[in-house]
Motif scaffolding. Structure first.
Motif, PDB file in Angstrom:
ATOM      1  N   ILE A   1     -27.966  -5.040  22.677  1.00  0.00           N
ATOM      2  CA  ILE A   1     -26.566  -5.166  23.086  1.00  0.00           C
ATOM      3  C   ILE A   1     -26.232  -6.637  23.231  1.00  0.00           C
ATOM      4  O   ILE A   1     -26.957  -7.407  23.853  1.00  0.00           O
ATOM      5  N   ASP A   2     -25.099  -7.031  22.643  1.00  0.00           N
ATOM      6  CA  ASP A   2     -24.647  -8.414  22.745  1.00  0.00           C
ATOM      7  C   ASP A   2     -23.158  -8.412  23.081  1.00  0.00           C
ATOM      8  O   ASP A   2     -22.466  -7.396  22.948  1.00  0.00           O
ATOM      9  N   PHE A   3     -22.646  -9.555  23.532  1.00  0.00           N
ATOM     10  CA  PHE A   3     -21.238  -9.705  23.891  1.00  0.00           C
ATOM     11  C   PHE A   3     -20.675 -10.918  23.165  1.00  0.00           C
ATOM     12  O   PHE A   3     -21.266 -11.994  23.208  1.00  0.00           O
ATOM     13  N   ARG A   4     -19.538 -10.745  22.501  1.00  0.00           N
ATOM     14  CA  ARG A   4     -18.907 -11.828  21.769  1.00  0.00           C
ATOM     15  C   ARG A   4     -17.477 -12.009  22.268  1.00  0.00           C
ATOM     16  O   ARG A   4     -16.686 -11.067  22.245  1.00  0.00           O
ATOM     17  N   ARG A   5     -17.165 -13.205  22.702  1.00  0.00           N
ATOM     18  CA  ARG A   5     -15.843 -13.504  23.267  1.00  0.00           C
ATOM     19  C   ARG A   5     -14.755 -13.241  22.219  1.00  0.00           C
ATOM     20  O   ARG A   5     -14.878 -13.621  21.050  1.00  0.00           O
ATOM     21  N   THR A   6     -13.686 -12.554  22.645  1.00  0.00           N
ATOM     22  CA  THR A   6     -12.565 -12.348  21.738  1.00  0.00           C
ATOM     23  C   THR A   6     -11.829 -13.673  21.518  1.00  0.00           C
ATOM     24  O   THR A   6     -11.765 -14.529  22.405  1.00  0.00           O
ATOM     25  N   LEU A   7     -11.233 -13.826  20.351  1.00  0.00           N
ATOM     26  CA  LEU A   7     -10.524 -15.030  19.958  1.00  0.00           C
ATOM     27  C   LEU A   7      -9.045 -14.713  19.751  1.00  0.00           C
ATOM     28  O   LEU A   7      -8.660 -13.547  19.600  1.00  0.00           O
ATOM     29  N   ASP A   8      -8.219 -15.743  19.696  1.00  0.00           N
ATOM     30  CA  ASP A   8      -6.795 -15.544  19.413  1.00  0.00           C
ATOM     31  C   ASP A   8      -6.605 -14.841  18.075  1.00  0.00           C
ATOM     32  O   ASP A   8      -5.667 -14.051  17.905  1.00  0.00           O
ATOM     33  N   SER A   9      -7.496 -15.127  17.140  1.00  0.00           N
ATOM     34  CA  SER A   9      -7.390 -14.516  15.809  1.00  0.00           C
ATOM     35  C   SER A   9      -7.784 -13.040  15.801  1.00  0.00           C
ATOM     36  O   SER A   9      -7.669 -12.373  14.768  1.00  0.00           O
ATOM     37  N   ASP A  10      -8.244 -12.512  16.939  1.00  0.00           N
ATOM     38  CA  ASP A  10      -8.665 -11.109  17.018  1.00  0.00           C
ATOM     39  C   ASP A  10      -7.511 -10.171  17.388  1.00  0.00           C
ATOM     40  O   ASP A  10      -7.756  -8.989  17.636  1.00  0.00           O
ATOM     41  N   ALA A  11      -6.282 -10.666  17.439  1.00  0.00           N
ATOM     42  CA  ALA A  11      -5.175  -9.835  17.904  1.00  0.00           C
ATOM     43  C   ALA A  11      -5.052  -8.538  17.096  1.00  0.00           C
ATOM     44  O   ALA A  11      -4.922  -7.450  17.658  1.00  0.00           O
TER      45      ALA A  11
ATOM     46  N   ASP B   1       0.248 -10.092  24.398  1.00  0.00           N
ATOM     47  CA  ASP B   1       1.193 -11.165  24.697  1.00  0.00           C
ATOM     48  C   ASP B   1       1.225 -11.496  26.184  1.00  0.00           C
ATOM     49  O   ASP B   1       1.472 -12.649  26.575  1.00  0.00           O
ATOM     50  N   GLU B   2       0.973 -10.508  27.039  1.00  0.00           N
ATOM     51  CA  GLU B   2       0.964 -10.728  28.485  1.00  0.00           C
ATOM     52  C   GLU B   2      -0.292 -11.454  28.967  1.00  0.00           C
ATOM     53  O   GLU B   2      -0.373 -11.856  30.123  1.00  0.00           O
ATOM     54  N   GLY B   3      -1.264 -11.598  28.058  1.00  0.00           N
ATOM     55  CA  GLY B   3      -2.500 -12.284  28.438  1.00  0.00           C
ATOM     56  C   GLY B   3      -3.536 -11.393  29.090  1.00  0.00           C
ATOM     57  O   GLY B   3      -4.477 -11.893  29.724  1.00  0.00           O
TER      58      GLY B   3
ATOM     59  N   ASN C   1      -8.236 -13.742  32.940  1.00  0.00           N
ATOM     60  CA  ASN C   1      -8.798 -12.615  32.180  1.00  0.00           C
ATOM     61  C   ASN C   1      -9.596 -13.126  30.990  1.00  0.00           C
ATOM     62  O   ASN C   1      -9.165 -14.072  30.310  1.00  0.00           O
ATOM     63  N   ARG C   2     -10.736 -12.509  30.744  1.00  0.00           N
ATOM     64  CA  ARG C   2     -11.529 -12.801  29.551  1.00  0.00           C
ATOM     65  C   ARG C   2     -12.034 -11.490  28.974  1.00  0.00           C
ATOM     66  O   ARG C   2     -12.339 -10.555  29.710  1.00  0.00           O
ATOM     67  N   SER C   3     -12.123 -11.438  27.667  1.00  0.00           N
ATOM     68  CA  SER C   3     -12.551 -10.208  27.005  1.00  0.00           C
ATOM     69  C   SER C   3     -13.680 -10.492  26.023  1.00  0.00           C
ATOM     70  O   SER C   3     -13.743 -11.582  25.421  1.00  0.00           O
ATOM     71  N   PHE C   4     -14.526  -9.486  25.870  1.00  0.00           N
ATOM     72  CA  PHE C   4     -15.702  -9.614  25.007  1.00  0.00           C
ATOM     73  C   PHE C   4     -15.870  -8.328  24.206  1.00  0.00           C
ATOM     74  O   PHE C   4     -15.774  -7.225  24.749  1.00  0.00           O
ATOM     75  N   TRP C   5     -16.114  -8.496  22.904  1.00  0.00           N
ATOM     76  CA  TRP C   5     -16.526  -7.360  22.096  1.00  0.00           C
ATOM     77  C   TRP C   5     -17.947  -6.967  22.512  1.00  0.00           C
ATOM     78  O   TRP C   5     -18.795  -7.827  22.715  1.00  0.00           O
ATOM     79  N   VAL C   6     -18.166  -5.664  22.644  1.00  0.00           N
ATOM     80  CA  VAL C   6     -19.519  -5.145  22.901  1.00  0.00           C
ATOM     81  C   VAL C   6     -20.130  -4.815  21.539  1.00  0.00           C
ATOM     82  O   VAL C   6     -19.583  -4.004  20.779  1.00  0.00           O
ATOM     83  N   VAL C   7     -21.239  -5.443  21.246  1.00  0.00           N
ATOM     84  CA  VAL C   7     -21.863  -5.326  19.918  1.00  0.00           C
ATOM     85  C   VAL C   7     -23.247  -4.707  20.088  1.00  0.00           C
ATOM     86  O   VAL C   7     -24.087  -5.215  20.829  1.00  0.00           O
TER      87      VAL C   7
ATOM     88  N   ARG D   1     -13.521  -6.105  29.370  1.00  0.00           N
ATOM     89  CA  ARG D   1     -12.506  -7.045  29.859  1.00  0.00           C
ATOM     90  C   ARG D   1     -12.809  -7.403  31.305  1.00  0.00           C
ATOM     91  O   ARG D   1     -12.938  -6.515  32.155  1.00  0.00           O
ATOM     92  N   LEU D   2     -12.921  -8.688  31.603  1.00  0.00           N
ATOM     93  CA  LEU D   2     -13.101  -9.180  32.961  1.00  0.00           C
ATOM     94  C   LEU D   2     -11.754  -9.613  33.501  1.00  0.00           C
ATOM     95  O   LEU D   2     -11.015 -10.352  32.838  1.00  0.00           O
ATOM     96  N   MET D   3     -11.431  -9.164  34.721  1.00  0.00           N
ATOM     97  CA  MET D   3     -10.094  -9.381  35.275  1.00  0.00           C
ATOM     98  C   MET D   3     -10.176 -10.060  36.645  1.00  0.00           C
ATOM     99  O   MET D   3     -11.180  -9.957  37.336  1.00  0.00           O
ATOM    100  N   GLU D   4      -9.098 -10.747  37.003  1.00  0.00           N
ATOM    101  CA  GLU D   4      -8.962 -11.391  38.312  1.00  0.00           C
ATOM    102  C   GLU D   4     -10.141 -12.330  38.578  1.00  0.00           C
ATOM    103  O   GLU D   4     -10.733 -12.333  39.649  1.00  0.00           O
ATOM    104  N   LEU D   5     -10.441 -13.164  37.593  1.00  0.00           N
ATOM    105  CA  LEU D   5     -11.598 -14.050  37.689  1.00  0.00           C
ATOM    106  C   LEU D   5     -11.428 -15.117  38.759  1.00  0.00           C
ATOM    107  O   LEU D   5     -12.424 -15.684  39.225  1.00  0.00           O
TER     108      LEU D   5
END
Length: 247
Positions: free
Chosen positions: A3-13, A43-45, A52-58, A68-72
């Motif tokens: 299992i790995d985690f990859r940070r989502t990018l703006d280009s992943d919309a 768009d709301e972020g 907030n930060r998000s990661f693909w689960v691979v 998705r990590l919230m209220e960091l």
């Protein structure tokens, strides 16, 4: 399985929109996400901003979910986890949720979570039968190690001290967490807030569940967070008292 985690990018919309709209999310408030809603969330972020930060689960090089990590900026961040339907039941969600986390459970619930005992089935009320029938079949939950067994009255060291409240009824070992300093309550499945605040559904013992709801309704809390439904951020105690009166 790796299992790995990859940070989502703006280009992943576009990929985020496809991921959210092509699956059903039966345990989320919005179980069917349309493209317009997904775009608005982006768009709301919700998936990427300073809080907030998000990661693909691979899993084995295949993208199987989203974390998705919230209220960091808060002392007690939250997370949201979605696993694609075809990969549910493989233990991926548990491994993703455990990433850097401690699993806490009541001592009566720990054997069930760890796969050492079977949990009691719910005693369905008449109105719950069609609700249950409409849900997709759930695969058996894979065992998960419990790191910390608790009892009623124990205090967990977060949020200024989170008091464990035994609230049996949904299951024999159901717990809620009360943060007196923050006047906040995490109800677990003892209470739901879908449309309105009510006793949680699918209980193994309704009488005990009602007793637990009345216990929670005695707390003077401003904020309540539920196992299902939207949180209440103002005068949650009033909503809990109304639910207890109606139960």
């Amino acid at each position: 399985m790796h299992i790995d985690f990859r940070r989502t990018l703006d280009s992943d919309a576009d990929a985020l929109v496809r991921f959210l709209t092509r699956e059903s999310w039966p345990f989320h408030t919005v179980s069917a996400v349309d493209a317009a809603t997904a775009r608005r969330w982006i768009d709301e972020g919700r998936f990427a901003d300073e809080d907030n930060r998000s990661f693909w689960v691979v899993a084995d090089e295949e993208t199987v979910g989203l974390l998705r990590l919230m209220e960091l900026s808060d002392d007690t961040p939250l997370f949201d986890l979605r696993i694609r339907a075809e990969h549910r039941g493989r233990g991926i969600g548990i491994r993703a949720a455990r990433h850097g986390a401690e699993v806490v459970a009541h001592r009566l619930e720990a054997p069930v979570i760890q796969g050492e005992a079977a949990g009691a089935p719910p005693a369905l009320e008449a109105f719950e039968v069609p609700i249950r029938a409409a849900l997709p079949p759930l695969p058996p939950a894979p065992p998960c190690r419990v790191d910390h067994e608790v009892e009623d009255g124990d205090v967990l060291e977060f949020g200024g001290g989170a008091v464990v409240l035994a609230v049996p009824g949904h299951t024999v070992g159901s717990i809620a967490l009360h943060l007196p300093g923050a006047r906040a309550l995490f109800t677990g499945d003892a209470v739901a807030n879908v449309g309105r605040t009510t006793l949680g559904v699918f209980n193994t013992d309704r009488n005990r569940a009602v007793e637990s709801l009345h216990r929670l309704a005695e707390l003077e809390v401003g904020t309540a967070v539920f196992g299902h439904g939207d949180p209440i951020s103002h005068d949650a105690a009033a909503a809990l008292r109304a639910a207890a009166s109606a139960a």
